[in-house]
Design an enzyme around this catalytic site. Structure first.
Site, PDB file in Angstrom:
ATOM      1  N   LYS A  30      40.692  24.845   5.176  1.00  0.00           N
ATOM      2  CA  LYS A  30      39.828  25.504   6.554  1.00  0.00           C
ATOM      3  C   LYS A  30      39.931  24.356   7.763  1.00  0.00           C
ATOM      4  CE  LYS A  30      36.643  27.260   3.072  1.00  0.00           C
ATOM      5  NZ  LYS A  30      35.481  26.837   2.167  1.00  0.00           N
TER       6      LYS A  30
ATOM      7  N   GLN B 228      30.648  22.639   1.333  1.00  0.00           N
ATOM      8  CA  GLN B 228      31.635  23.315   0.356  1.00  0.00           C
ATOM      9  C   GLN B 228      31.020  23.151  -1.244  1.00  0.00           C
ATOM     10  OE1 GLN B 228      34.627  24.787   0.715  1.00  0.00           O
ATOM     11  NE2 GLN B 228      35.129  25.109  -1.117  1.00  0.00           N
TER      12      GLN B 228
ATOM     13  N   ASP C 164      28.703  30.049   6.321  1.00  0.00           N
ATOM     14  CA  ASP C 164      28.729  30.727   5.135  1.00  0.00           C
ATOM     15  C   ASP C 164      27.756  31.763   4.670  1.00  0.00           C
ATOM     16  OD1 ASP C 164      30.750  29.680   3.290  1.00  0.00           O
ATOM     17  OD2 ASP C 164      29.707  27.953   2.960  1.00  0.00           O
TER      18      ASP C 164
HETATM   19  N1  GUN Z   1      33.408  27.464  -2.953  1.00  0.00           N
HETATM   20  C1  GUN Z   1      33.901  28.652  -3.226  1.00  0.00           C
HETATM   21  N2  GUN Z   1      33.931  29.751  -2.268  1.00  0.00           N
HETATM   22  C2  GUN Z   1      33.140  29.091  -1.266  1.00  0.00           C
HETATM   23  C3  GUN Z   1      32.759  29.437  -0.126  1.00  0.00           C
HETATM   24  O1  GUN Z   1      32.983  30.531   0.400  1.00  0.00           O
HETATM   25  N3  GUN Z   1      31.938  28.722   0.560  1.00  0.00           N
HETATM   26  C4  GUN Z   1      31.583  27.619   0.333  1.00  0.00           C
HETATM   27  N4  GUN Z   1      30.681  26.675   0.950  1.00  0.00           N
HETATM   28  N5  GUN Z   1      32.201  26.948  -0.933  1.00  0.00           N
HETATM   29  C5  GUN Z   1      32.759  27.640  -1.816  1.00  0.00           C
END
Ligand code: GUN
Length: 295
Positions: free
Chosen positions: A53, A97, A120
């Protein structure tokens, strides 16, 4: 043989569009959109996701920063960091995350992120806006799935859509987005009776259950579009391999279109995070201008 929906290629198009818009944004407002990704603990998969990311964000011209906290950090320390990021006007997007260590209340943390910085789309305010059809920041994975579906179907109205899995991250927001496009939406899950027969009626199938190669050809109506959100690491013939929730080799024989794993939904999720960060920056700069106008 099914049409292969190339997530790598489509995500590249999204990333290029975002990069152009980011550069226009900087030229217009003299502000670089900023994304902060917060990583708590040592989950190896999370480390890989976060690294990707951050790397992608830098490539599109965002100011991308990673904040690491130890697995032992307290809930209050994490809340204090979020508060500081909420108040930092150089930060337009905040992503914590998941999963978080067990001693931290995930819902409480997501609740603390300023909804306009919630790239998100997990804050209850954004969840509520999405389910009532109002503009909102939309979770990245379902948003990526919709972009791919629209490459295959000009009009989704009236299609029978099945979402397998009812998570807050994918299943539920995916169903809300399909409903917004006037699909007839059914959510199937671990307690559903006759799951295979129900799935076999669908024109569109989105699978997000985290079970390797679970959905096979007899679940699929001939010609249906299949979006596979799963990313599962398995061992086959003594080798590690990534597979989806769909048994690709049997389903590609019967589906009309299908996403591969890897190279399907995965790259779209990251591209949509970049898109959401730009959207968040736009919302914040416009709000600032309006405030300025009325003061
Ligand atoms: N862990 C797995 N998928 C995601 C996501 O889309 N966002 C976040 N913040 N954590 C994750």
């Amino acid at each position: 043989m099914a049409l292969l929906i190339d997530g790598k290629k489509i995500s590249q198009q999204v990333v290029e569009e975002v990069a152009t818009e980011v550069s226009d944004f900087i030229a217009t407002y003299d502000v670089q959109p900023g994304l902060v990704v917060v990583l708590v603990g040592d989950d190896p998969a999370s480390h890989v996701y976060v690294r990707n990311k951050i790397k992608r964000a830098a490539e599109v011209g965002l100011n991308s920063i990673e904040h690491r906290l130890p697995a032992t950090c307290s809930q209050q320390e994490l809340i204090d960091l979020i508060e500081a990021l909420n108040n930092d006007e150089k930060v337009h997007g905040i992503l914590v995350q998941l999963p978080l260590p067990e001693h931290i209340d995930e819902a409480e943390i997501l609740n603390r992120i300023n909804p306009v910085k919630d790239v998100d789309g997990f804050h209850p305010l954004n969840v509520g806006s999405l389910s009532s059809g109002k503009p909102s920041l939309v979770p990245c994975t379902p948003l990526g799935c919709m972009i791919m579906l629209k490459k295959v179907h000009e009009n989704l109205s009236g299609k029978n859509a099945v979402v397998i899995g009812r998570s807050n991250i994918v299943g539920k927001p995916m169903a809300a987005l399909l409903l917004q496009e006037n699909c007839t939406v059914t959510i199937l899950h671990s307690r559903t009776k006759n799951i295979e027969a129900l799935c076999a009626q669908a024109d569109i199938v989105v699978v997000a259950i985290g079970r390797p190669e679970f959905v096979s050809a007899h679940w699929i109506k001939p010609g249906a579009t299949v979006i596979d959100v799963g990313i599962n690491s398995i061992e086959r013939d003594g080798r590690k391999k990534l597979v989806g929730d769909v048994d690709f080799s049997s389903v590609e024989e019967i589906a009309g279109a299908i996403t591969p794993v890897p190279g399907g939904v995965g790259p779209m999720t990251i591209a949509c995070l970049m898109k959401n960060t730009l959207t968040a920056a736009k919302i914040q700069i416009l709000a600032k201008e309006v405030k300025h106008e009325f003061n």
